[in-house]
Design an enzyme around this catalytic site. Structure first.
Site, short mmCIF file in Angstrom:
data_model
loop_
_atom_site.label_atom_id
_atom_site.label_comp_id
_atom_site.label_asym_id
_atom_site.label_seq_id
_atom_site.Cartn_x
_atom_site.Cartn_y
_atom_site.Cartn_z
N HIS A 14 0.60 -1.33 0.22
CA HIS A 14 0.19 -0.52 0.44
C HIS A 14 0.85 1.01 -0.10
CE1 HIS A 14 1.10 0.52 4.84
NE2 HIS A 14 0.55 -0.84 4.63
N CYS A 24 2.67 -4.90 6.61
CA CYS A 24 3.09 -4.64 5.45
C CYS A 24 3.86 -4.10 4.52
CB CYS A 24 1.59 -3.39 5.34
SG CYS A 24 0.12 -3.92 5.68
#
Length: 198
Positions: free
Chosen positions: A158, A174
């Site tokens: 992301h 992440c």
């Protein structure tokens, strides 16, 4: 200036070009070099720590391409992208998980994509910080402007609004990219893109 000081100055002047070259020699992708040059022209500086970037070969990670492919290198803190036919290879600087315990390694794939993602903290995040709460899309959202969800629950590639995180161990698991870079990658990667995190 004494002889000793002159000698020291001369030695330092002669050594400087050799100290600068190794970092520059590691940039092997011309598109990435142009990206750095453009950033230098626009901002007067380069925000990325490129000294640890290493190129990768998709053949070292996958049997075949046939679709878009990503390798996330948590050690050198960069993401490698190849198009389905291998003709387009790009490298993006990333943030990576803060600790090895938060880092999941192995093979996965992009199962969903979202522009303007919202964010809900995981149970382990709430245990570490009970003040965290749901965040709708927007400038304060930790997922930035675009998100690609992996087949592993709660693991994503992301964007981030906090550009200080890129190039650092700063995430809860992440892989984060600059917003403009995740927007580019998002456009290149369909659902089903194969991913390996190393």
């Amino acid at each position: 200036m004494t002889d000793w000081t002159r000698r020291k100055f001369a030695a330092a002047a002669l050594a400087t070009p050799f100290l600068v070259r190794p970092a520059a020699a590691q940039i092997l992708d011309p598109a990435f070099e142009e990206d750095l040059a453009q950033e230098r022209r626009e901002t007067g500086a380069v925000r990325r720590n490129i000294s640890s970037f290493r190129t990768q070969r998709w053949q070292d990670h996958f049997d075949r391409l046939g679709r878009s492919t990503i390798v996330c290198d948590t050690e050198s803190r960069c993401l490698h992208y190849w198009s389905a036919d291998g003709s387009d290879y790009r490298i993006y600087p990333t943030s990576v998980p803060r600790t090895n315990e938060l880092t999941k390694r192995g093979y996965t794939e992009v199962v969903r994509k979202r522009v303007g993602p919202d964010w809900t903290p995981t149970q382990s995040m709430l245990e570490a910080d009970p003040t965290l709460s749901y965040m709708p899309p927007g400038p304060g959202n930790p997922l930035g402007t675009h998100a690609m969800y992996l087949s592993w629950p709660a693991y994503l590639i992301h964007g981030t609004h906090d550009t200080r995180k890129i190039g650092r161990r700063s995430s809860s698991g992440c892989i984060g990219l600059y917003n403009e870079k995740i927007e580019e990658l998002y456009g290149l990667c369909p659902v089903g893109t194969q991913v390996r995190i190393i």
